[in-house]
Design a protein around this motif. Sequence first.
Motif, short mmCIF file in Angstrom:
data_model
loop_
_atom_site.label_atom_id
_atom_site.label_comp_id
_atom_site.label_asym_id
_atom_site.label_seq_id
_atom_site.Cartn_x
_atom_site.Cartn_y
_atom_site.Cartn_z
N GLU A 240 0.82 -1.21 0.00
CA GLU A 240 0.00 0.00 0.00
C GLU A 240 0.86 1.26 0.00
O GLU A 240 1.12 1.84 1.05
CB GLU A 240 -0.93 0.01 1.21
CG GLU A 240 -2.01 -1.04 1.13
CD GLU A 240 -3.02 -0.91 2.25
OE1 GLU A 240 -3.35 0.23 2.64
OE2 GLU A 240 -3.47 -1.96 2.73
N PRO A 241 1.30 1.70 -1.18
CA PRO A 241 2.06 2.95 -1.25
C PRO A 241 1.16 4.15 -0.94
O PRO A 241 -0.06 4.01 -0.86
CB PRO A 241 2.55 2.99 -2.70
CG PRO A 241 1.58 2.15 -3.44
CD PRO A 241 1.08 1.11 -2.49
N LYS A 242 1.77 5.29 -0.77
CA LYS A 242 1.03 6.51 -0.41
C LYS A 242 1.15 7.52 -1.54
O LYS A 242 2.24 7.83 -2.00
CB LYS A 242 1.60 7.08 0.88
CG LYS A 242 0.99 8.38 1.30
CD LYS A 242 0.22 8.20 2.55
CE LYS A 242 -0.30 9.52 3.05
NZ LYS A 242 -1.66 9.41 3.48
N ALA A 243 0.02 8.05 -1.97
CA ALA A 243 -0.02 9.13 -2.96
C ALA A 243 -0.01 10.45 -2.21
O ALA A 243 -0.81 10.66 -1.30
CB ALA A 243 -1.25 9.02 -3.83
N ILE A 244 0.90 11.34 -2.58
CA ILE A 244 0.98 12.66 -1.96
C ILE A 244 1.11 13.72 -3.04
O ILE A 244 1.39 13.40 -4.20
CB ILE A 244 2.18 12.76 -0.98
CG1 ILE A 244 3.49 12.51 -1.73
CG2 ILE A 244 2.03 11.80 0.18
CD1 ILE A 244 4.74 12.82 -0.93
N ILE B 175 3.37 12.66 -6.24
CA ILE B 175 4.48 11.78 -5.90
C ILE B 175 3.93 10.55 -5.21
O ILE B 175 2.99 10.63 -4.42
CB ILE B 175 5.48 12.52 -4.98
CG1 ILE B 175 6.06 13.73 -5.73
CG2 ILE B 175 6.60 11.59 -4.51
CD1 ILE B 175 6.87 14.67 -4.87
N GLY B 176 4.50 9.40 -5.51
CA GLY B 176 4.15 8.16 -4.83
C GLY B 176 5.29 7.76 -3.92
O GLY B 176 6.46 7.78 -4.32
N VAL B 177 4.96 7.40 -2.70
CA VAL B 177 5.97 6.93 -1.74
C VAL B 177 5.73 5.43 -1.56
O VAL B 177 4.63 5.00 -1.21
CB VAL B 177 5.88 7.68 -0.40
CG1 VAL B 177 6.95 7.18 0.56
CG2 VAL B 177 6.01 9.18 -0.62
N PHE B 178 6.78 4.65 -1.80
CA PHE B 178 6.70 3.20 -1.79
C PHE B 178 7.66 2.63 -0.75
O PHE B 178 8.73 3.21 -0.50
CB PHE B 178 7.10 2.63 -3.16
CG PHE B 178 6.14 2.95 -4.27
CD1 PHE B 178 5.25 2.01 -4.74
CD2 PHE B 178 6.15 4.21 -4.88
CE1 PHE B 178 4.37 2.30 -5.77
CE2 PHE B 178 5.27 4.51 -5.91
CZ PHE B 178 4.39 3.55 -6.35
N LEU B 179 7.31 1.47 -0.21
CA LEU B 179 8.18 0.72 0.70
C LEU B 179 8.52 -0.59 0.01
O LEU B 179 7.64 -1.41 -0.27
CB LEU B 179 7.47 0.46 2.03
CG LEU B 179 8.20 -0.40 3.05
CD1 LEU B 179 9.53 0.24 3.46
CD2 LEU B 179 7.32 -0.65 4.27
#
Length: 101
Positions: free
Chosen positions: A16-20, A27-31
């Motif tokens: 579950e990445p985060k859209a900001i 920007i997408g933040v991925f783990l």
Amino acid sequence: MNWISVCKVEEIAEEEPKAIEVENKKIGVFLINEQYYAIENVCPHAFALLTEGFIEDSTVECPLHEAIFDIPTGRLESGPGCRDLCTYPVRVEDHEIQIQL
């Protein structure tokens, strides 16, 4: 360049990445493998948010036209993506994810 806090580490999981949005940039933040990555979140081929795409290993597939991008590097792996994605430096400070634009 300044670091910008964008979310808490608890807000992101590998599936579950985060859209900001920061300074009008999506920007997408991925783990991935316990590392955080920030990449351009809009597929350059057609408007689709990559955070809504299919994640496998260290790649994300665009939900519209199946372009595949390497998350750590932003490199276009296959499909109609047209170009590589912009990537942004990421760090974690006090349980907050910070990026540089």
